[in-house]
Scaffold this active site. Structure first.
Site, mmCIF file in Angstrom:
data_model
loop_
_atom_site.group_PDB
_atom_site.id
_atom_site.type_symbol
_atom_site.label_atom_id
_atom_site.label_comp_id
_atom_site.label_asym_id
_atom_site.label_seq_id
_atom_site.Cartn_x
_atom_site.Cartn_y
_atom_site.Cartn_z
ATOM 1 C CB THR A 126 -0.965 -0.036 1.420
ATOM 2 O OG1 THR A 126 -1.805 1.408 1.451
ATOM 3 C CG2 THR A 126 -0.149 -0.128 2.483
ATOM 4 C CG ASP A 127 -1.437 4.965 -1.064
ATOM 5 O OD1 ASP A 127 -1.834 4.296 -0.031
ATOM 6 O OD2 ASP A 127 -1.932 5.680 -1.519
ATOM 7 C CE1 TYR A 150 -3.259 -2.567 5.486
ATOM 8 C CE2 TYR A 150 -3.411 -0.049 5.100
ATOM 9 C CZ TYR A 150 -3.241 -1.582 4.458
ATOM 10 O OH TYR A 150 -3.169 -1.615 3.304
ATOM 11 C CE LYS A 154 0.360 -4.901 2.985
ATOM 12 N NZ LYS A 154 0.141 -6.311 2.230
#
Length: 325
Positions: A126-127, A150, A154
């Site tokens: 994810t960004d 989160y 990641k």
């Protein structure tokens, strides 16, 4: 016939990618390993469940025995790791599940890739690992500055991917994507949540002032971008996947209200999210230099998505809390 292993294939992006692969590559078999947590839904794959090129395995990527059995039996030529806990609000209230899946699960998969000499592993990330920015764009060289449990989980998995390439020479590719939207997205995410709320006559909650900015990509464009990286990229590379279509949350909400012929009185402003990132923006120059570009205009893709949820109430209603269906 070549086989690919897709983890988290019963989820939103994973199921869309499985459809893409089976439609695009008649010579490829797909093995779907999914734990079927709350966001995993085999109804996403109902139309291909009897396809002889498709195999489903219920299992958790943190389960070493299950993962190694899948690798040994199917000997995939590439692994796409979509399996993840992904909802920021859930991570704020319960970080442990995110650490287990996004960090320990990634470790388990990398160990299996190493043990079974799998030719390629692609990490879907994810960004949000880059943190927040008020201006400019994140490149593939930008430092990781995650701000939620989160995004931190990641980032932890992504660091392992890089380390296993550097230390063990594992053939890995990492993907950092902007927000993906489209059909089959679990209705806790902002677009399907707002659409389904409005269809039911409920208001839509906006954090703070609604000026937080997100970048968006339609799921079909994302699947093509991922396919493009799979075919064109070299092991060890990292790619941002973005569109430049960046929209404040309030503007996004206004667009959804318009498509459903609702007024601004359906907006309910709520207390801001803890540690809420203000703006995400990715530079996608690297993947564009390989020849990829998005094909869907945001407004057109949003209209397609809203229409899908309007015509698929039987899919999303059973997923709502306290559903009677």
């Amino acid at each position: 016939m070549a086989k690919i292993l897709i983890t988290g294939g019963a989820g939103f992006i994973g199921s869309n990618f499985i459809h893409h692969v089976l439609q695009t590559y008649p010579e490829i078999e797909v093995v779907n390993l999914d734990a079927l947590t709350y966001a995993g839904n085999l109804a996403n794959l109902k139309d291909i469940e009897k396809d002889p090129r498709y195999t489903f395995i219920q299992g958790d990527i943190t389960d070493e025995k299950c993962v190694n059995r899948a690798f040994k039996e199917h000997q995939p030529s590439v692994v796409f790791n979509f399996a993840a806990e992904t909802h920021v609000d859930r991570s704020i209230h319960g970080p442990k599940a995110f650490i287990m899946t996004d960090v320990l699960g990634t470790y388990t998969l990398l160990e299996a890739v190493k043990t079974h000499a799998t030719p390629l592993y692609i990490q879907i990330s994810t960004d949000e690992v880059y943190g927040s920015t008020h201006d400019g764009e994140f490149t593939e060289e930008s430092p990781f500055l995650p701000n939620s449990p989160y995004s931190a989980s990641k980032a932890g998995g992504d660091h392992l991917v890089r380390a296993y390439h550097h230390t063990y020479g594992l053939p890995v590719i990492a993907i950092h994507s902007c927000n993906v939207f489209g059909p089959y997205q679990f209705p806790e995410k902002v677009i399907p949540r707002f659409v389904t709320n409005l269809i039911q006559g409920k208001k839509v909650p906006i954090y703070g002032t609604g000026q937080n900015v997100r970048e968006w990509i339609f799921t079909q464009d994302f699947c093509h971008a991922l396919d493009f990286v799979w075919q064109k990229a070299k092991p060890g590379e990292v790619f941002n996947i973005g569109t430049g279509q960046r929209i404040p949350n309030l503007e996004l909400t206004t667009k959804i209200l318009h498509l459903l012929e609702k007024g601004s009185d359906q907006i309910e402003y709520v207390a801001d999210r803890l540690g809420h990132d203000f703006r995400y923006a990715l530079s996608a120059e690297k993947i564009r230099a390989l020849g990829w570009k998005p094909t869907y205009d945001f407004d057109a893709a949003l209209q397609l998505t809203v229409e899908w949820y309007k015509t698929h109430e039987s899919w999303w209603k059973p997923l709502l809390p306290n559903s009677s269906l």
